[in-house]
Design a protein around this motif. Structure first.
Motif, mmCIF file in Angstrom:
data_model
loop_
_atom_site.group_PDB
_atom_site.id
_atom_site.type_symbol
_atom_site.label_atom_id
_atom_site.label_comp_id
_atom_site.label_asym_id
_atom_site.label_seq_id
_atom_site.Cartn_x
_atom_site.Cartn_y
_atom_site.Cartn_z
ATOM 1 N N THR A 1 0.821 -1.229 0.000
ATOM 2 C CA THR A 1 0.000 0.000 0.000
ATOM 3 C C THR A 1 0.849 1.271 0.000
ATOM 4 O O THR A 1 0.302 2.363 0.011
ATOM 5 C CB THR A 1 -1.016 0.111 1.170
ATOM 6 O OG1 THR A 1 -0.316 0.438 2.389
ATOM 7 C CG2 THR A 1 -1.819 -1.173 1.352
ATOM 8 N N GLY A 2 2.169 1.134 0.000
ATOM 9 C CA GLY A 2 3.025 2.307 -0.143
ATOM 10 C C GLY A 2 3.241 3.112 1.117
ATOM 11 O O GLY A 2 3.771 4.221 1.046
ATOM 12 N N GLN B 1 -5.803 3.346 2.636
ATOM 13 C CA GLN B 1 -5.283 2.192 1.896
ATOM 14 C C GLN B 1 -4.837 1.079 2.852
ATOM 15 O O GLN B 1 -5.025 -0.100 2.561
ATOM 16 C CB GLN B 1 -4.133 2.617 0.989
ATOM 17 C CG GLN B 1 -4.607 3.558 -0.122
ATOM 18 C CD GLN B 1 -3.484 4.018 -1.038
ATOM 19 O OE1 GLN B 1 -2.857 3.210 -1.697
ATOM 20 N NE2 GLN B 1 -3.222 5.307 -1.050
ATOM 21 N N ALA C 1 -5.727 9.927 -7.297
ATOM 22 C CA ALA C 1 -4.955 8.674 -7.241
ATOM 23 C C ALA C 1 -5.239 7.928 -5.940
ATOM 24 O O ALA C 1 -5.332 6.701 -5.936
ATOM 25 C CB ALA C 1 -3.463 8.976 -7.355
ATOM 26 N N ASP D 1 -8.724 6.390 -6.166
ATOM 27 C CA ASP D 1 -8.674 5.230 -7.076
ATOM 28 C C ASP D 1 -7.971 4.042 -6.412
ATOM 29 O O ASP D 1 -8.427 2.903 -6.503
ATOM 30 C CB ASP D 1 -7.929 5.582 -8.367
ATOM 31 C CG ASP D 1 -8.741 6.508 -9.269
ATOM 32 O OD1 ASP D 1 -9.947 6.688 -9.008
ATOM 33 O OD2 ASP D 1 -8.171 7.048 -10.228
ATOM 34 N N ASN D 2 -6.848 4.311 -5.752
ATOM 35 C CA ASN D 2 -6.098 3.229 -5.109
ATOM 36 C C ASN D 2 -6.919 2.568 -4.002
ATOM 37 O O ASN D 2 -6.859 1.359 -3.820
ATOM 38 C CB ASN D 2 -4.788 3.755 -4.519
ATOM 39 C CG ASN D 2 -3.695 3.890 -5.568
ATOM 40 O OD1 ASN D 2 -3.870 3.456 -6.708
ATOM 41 N ND2 ASN D 2 -2.592 4.479 -5.189
ATOM 42 N N ASN E 1 3.196 7.616 -1.658
ATOM 43 C CA ASN E 1 2.004 7.901 -2.469
ATOM 44 C C ASN E 1 1.920 9.393 -2.751
ATOM 45 O O ASN E 1 1.547 10.179 -1.885
ATOM 46 C CB ASN E 1 0.757 7.404 -1.738
ATOM 47 C CG ASN E 1 0.755 5.889 -1.614
ATOM 48 O OD1 ASN E 1 0.975 5.186 -2.594
ATOM 49 N ND2 ASN E 1 0.539 5.382 -0.410
#
Lengths: 330, 330
Positions: free
Chosen positions: B47-48, B81, B105, B108-109, B310
């Motif tokens: 998930t960054g 996320q 973004a 969307d993620n 992110n």
């Protein structure tokens, strides 16, 4: 010594001096590709590319008295940094001949690794004569970028890791897409997988119009690129496959894949968003093939080698703009 | 259960479901900082960001019958996320309330991770009332972003890894700079290091003008930020440290550091060039402090937690432009 023994010997010489890069994935990329995508994150290698492996393999194998005089390489980029790093860690001088118009970041990075950078003019200077003169006068050993058995063996260490990592991820049958220039990495990985993971089939990935290796494999004999300039994938554009690498590629690799520059830029941007790694254009060609050429690939999973992450900011920013374009925001 | 036992229990629940992120370095960054810099690459976490740890810790600890109804979280980004990922892997629904103007973004993620995203209008809607109504009607369990013992314990698992990795790198006495918002990660890491690596001292890193935690630690009591909007480091700007996190921060952490936005952008760009990782602004604050506040740091080595990756392409491109500016091309 057989090919695989040379690769294992290179791994032993490398030891813990370089990184064992991870094999990672991202659900969003699986979705785009329509199959599981496993990426070998070689852009996270020391010096930012797999070239550190070949450089270490070659430099570490030179007889110490000879090595002490130093090494020399021609390179505008990743090979320069790989050789410079290996030389520095072995405590020996490195001379790197780079074209005057090489990206400033690559020249700076090579110097930061302690190498003596000799700039030449592509138009006016005879690069080979300049190198030969320097090598002879100072007793330097030349480290070729790919057509050298020790360099191939060093790059092959990536394949040894991949065989273990893919097996642990439950993948024993898959295409392995490798960004391919002169074929040093591709041939080394193919040899390693032939021995350790025979169900993994290596396939080359190249930019369209610079797909000399794919055409050579298809023809069964060496084919040249019509031109060498004008690709954003500078790191992997070479005139033709090597005399040592081609027979290996021809024997072991499946059909080569080629992608457009637009696809390469989109792959870089998707890696930015979903993996948070920096991949350079020449290092993103294999990911682009996995994402945008799904019908040309066989199996439920595909393995991608992301070979390097040295790219100028301006070009990277251009890649990121593809995230704004319609239909690519996935 | 003591704090450290809660962290170890969270590690056991996380098991191999998340990544053990590497502790890496780059000679060029050591040179800029004037000391050895070791970076925990949490931007390479699933998930960054580190938020996957706290999300997993909290979701995995809920009684299964309750968990089956689902979880809910408020977040414009990384916590969303992290919770969405944990819920999906546990096979339960996640509802995430996000402001309508959150980066596309991130929305969307979060959706790509299977969460139901409910958008609200920051001006018109009462976020808390909306969340309470949804939670009650559907029996969802709220996962708070930082002021929750299970979340703190999850973030603390990063500290357990760091203690081992730093010891293996030969570093047992050093400042550990952590990007700090509400203090969930910072307090969890501080508790883990208190137990496993008492020579490592945690210090918070924040953007200037949003340094509520540094000011709170200096004052010995909670201080608020004057404003909340207008920072590029959106992920770590919170009104004030938490009621659970502040006493831990106050007891265990050294003086906080603050850096400018320009320094954050430069740190992101230097990570791009020398590490080939994508770090988001809020995740680069600690690196910026290590690179550009050398006199405020003690010791021959400094440890930096790069907390997330992110970031929108346009903002990242802006960071890369600092590579062109004079004096920053190192």
């Amino acid at each position: 010594m057989s090919d695989i023994d040379m690769i294992r010997a290179a791994r032993d010489r490398i030891g813990n001096n370089l990184r064992r890069t991870p094999l990672l994935s991202a659900p969003a990329l699986d979705e785009i590709a329509g199959r599981r995508v496993l990426l070998k994150a070689e852009c996270l290698q020391i010096t930012g590319s797999f070239k550190a492996r070949g450089g270490w393999s070659a430099v570490s194998a030179i007889v110490p008295q000879i090595r002490a005089r130093g090494v020399i390489a021609f390179s505008s980029g990743n090979h320069a940094q790989g050789v410079a790093h290996a030389a520095r860690e072995h405590g020996v001088p490195a001379v790197i001949l780079m074209p005057k118009d090489a990206p400033r970041a690559k020249i700076d990075n090579t110097r930061a690794l302690g190498a003596e950078v000799v700039l030449f003019d592509r138009e006016r200077d005879d690069r080979d004569a300049l190198g030969a003169e320097l090598a002879e006068r100072r007793g330097l050993t030349l480290i070729k970028p790919f057509d050298d058995a020790l360099v191939i063996a060093g790059q092959g260490t990536l394949g040894l890791e991949l065989a273990e990592q893919a097996a642990r991820a439950g993948v024993t049958e898959a295409d392995v897409l490798v960004c391919c220039g002169g074929g040093g990495l591709t041939s080394g990985v193919a040899l390693a997988l032939e021995a350790d993971a025979p169900g993994l089939r290596v396939r080359t990935a190249e930019p369209e119009s610079f797909d000399d290796v794919a055409r050579s494999i298809a023809a069964g004999e060496i084919r040249r690129n019509d031109r060498l300039g004008g690709s954003i994938c500078d790191a992997i554009v070479t005139p033709q496959p090597g005399n040592l690498t081609f027979p290996i590629l021809n024997r072991l690799c499946g059909p080569g894949l080629a992608v457009t520059e637009e696809e390469v830029l989109r792959a870089m941007a998707l890696a930015f968003r979903h993996l948070r790694w920096v991949i350079e254009p020449g290092g993103a060609v294999a990911l682009a093939a996995a994402l945008f050429r799904p019908r040309d690939i066989v199996g439920d999973a595909v393995i991608v080698v992301a070979t390097g992450g040295n790219v100028d900011g301006a070009l990277y920013a251009r890649a990121l703009q593809t995230l704004e374009a319609p239909g690519t925001a996935a």
